[in-house]
Design a protein around this motif. Structure first.
Motif, PDB file in Angstrom:
ATOM      1  N   UNK A 240     -38.689  48.238-109.259  1.00  0.00           N
ATOM      2  CA  UNK A 240     -39.356  49.122-107.947  1.00  0.00           C
ATOM      3  C   UNK A 240     -38.656  50.159-108.250  1.00  0.00           C
ATOM      4  N   UNK A 241     -37.520  50.259-108.982  1.00  0.00           N
ATOM      5  CA  UNK A 241     -36.568  51.746-108.360  1.00  0.00           C
ATOM      6  C   UNK A 241     -37.243  52.606-109.492  1.00  0.00           C
ATOM      7  N   UNK A 242     -37.557  52.303-110.176  1.00  0.00           N
ATOM      8  CA  UNK A 242     -38.618  53.382-111.150  1.00  0.00           C
ATOM      9  C   UNK A 242     -39.603  54.035-111.075  1.00  0.00           C
ATOM     10  N   UNK A 243     -40.219  55.514-110.479  1.00  0.00           N
ATOM     11  CA  UNK A 243     -41.060  56.193-109.999  1.00  0.00           C
ATOM     12  C   UNK A 243     -42.138  55.744-111.435  1.00  0.00           C
ATOM     13  N   UNK A 244     -43.292  56.222-111.048  1.00  0.00           N
ATOM     14  CA  UNK A 244     -44.833  55.791-110.782  1.00  0.00           C
ATOM     15  C   UNK A 244     -44.910  56.613-112.581  1.00  0.00           C
ATOM     16  N   UNK A 245     -44.497  58.067-112.206  1.00  0.00           N
ATOM     17  CA  UNK A 245     -44.506  58.974-113.660  1.00  0.00           C
ATOM     18  C   UNK A 245     -43.497  59.004-114.089  1.00  0.00           C
ATOM     19  N   UNK A 246     -42.416  58.087-114.676  1.00  0.00           N
ATOM     20  CA  UNK A 246     -41.440  58.196-115.856  1.00  0.00           C
ATOM     21  C   UNK A 246     -42.001  56.776-116.064  1.00  0.00           C
ATOM     22  N   UNK A 247     -41.174  56.569-117.524  1.00  0.00           N
ATOM     23  CA  UNK A 247     -40.927  55.569-118.005  1.00  0.00           C
ATOM     24  C   UNK A 247     -39.081  55.351-118.323  1.00  0.00           C
ATOM     25  N   UNK A 248     -38.583  54.602-118.500  1.00  0.00           N
ATOM     26  CA  UNK A 248     -37.388  54.183-118.682  1.00  0.00           C
ATOM     27  C   UNK A 248     -37.152  53.299-120.082  1.00  0.00           C
ATOM     28  N   UNK A 249     -36.941  54.390-121.312  1.00  0.00           N
ATOM     29  CA  UNK A 249     -36.231  53.217-122.727  1.00  0.00           C
ATOM     30  C   UNK A 249     -35.006  53.460-122.553  1.00  0.00           C
TER      31      UNK A 249
END
Length: 166
Positions: A104-113
């Motif tokens: 929920x905290x992650x913006x839609x335009x980026x993914x975190x890996x």
């Protein structure tokens, strides 16, 4: 399929991003075994470019650009369909799974890996392609389905259905 990709270039994710390096190239679809399992044919070539950058508050990231074409099976008519790839994604890197943000905290335009010292470029590109594919591929208008409807309307049952309406 146990075929290993021919292309096995690895990058140190964090160092690659912080030093703003880039890598680009091409490889055959048939060298991406997980992708091939989802396709109608293993034909095609994928072009990619991965560029390291710093995102937001000096967070290391990878900018991925992927293009090419893959052949999917239409789920409406079961015929082959060409699916163009034009993927542009930004992957923010973290050092451990504990550092991953809540969805929920992650913006839609980026993914975190999670980054590693040996990130396989082919697997990274393959994963981005898999995530971009439609869940249910289908033509805008299926020629086979349209032809099937025309055949049905030419049957004796279509004539009976017309009489029933009157």
């Amino acid at each position: 399929m146990s075929a290993q990709p021919v292309f096995t270039n690895h990058i140190d994710g964090m160092q690659f991003a912080r030093s703003e390096q880039s890598v680009e190239g091409k490889f055959s679809v048939k060298n991406l075994p997980r992708l091939v399992d989802t396709l109608a044919t293993a034909d095609g070539e994928i072009s990619y470019r991965i560029k390291g950058s710093l995102h937001g508050l000096e967070r290391p990231a990878l900018e991925c650009s992927i293009s090419g074409e893959v052949t999917l099976q239409c789920q409406r008519c079961l015929g082959n369909m060409i699916h163009p790839l034009d993927i542009h994604s930004k992957l923010v890197l973290v050092s451990s799974e504990a550092a991953l943000p809540d969805t929920e905290d992650e913006p839609d335009e980026v993914d975190t890996i999670v980054a590693s010292h040996e990130m396989n470029v082919a697997e990274l590109v393959e994963e981005e392609i898999l995530l971009s594919l439609p869940m249910i591929p289908r033509h805008e208008v299926c020629e086979l389905a349209t032809a099937g409807k025309q055949e049905k309307s030419n049957t004796g049952f279509a004539a009976l259905a017309g009489l029933k309406k009157t």
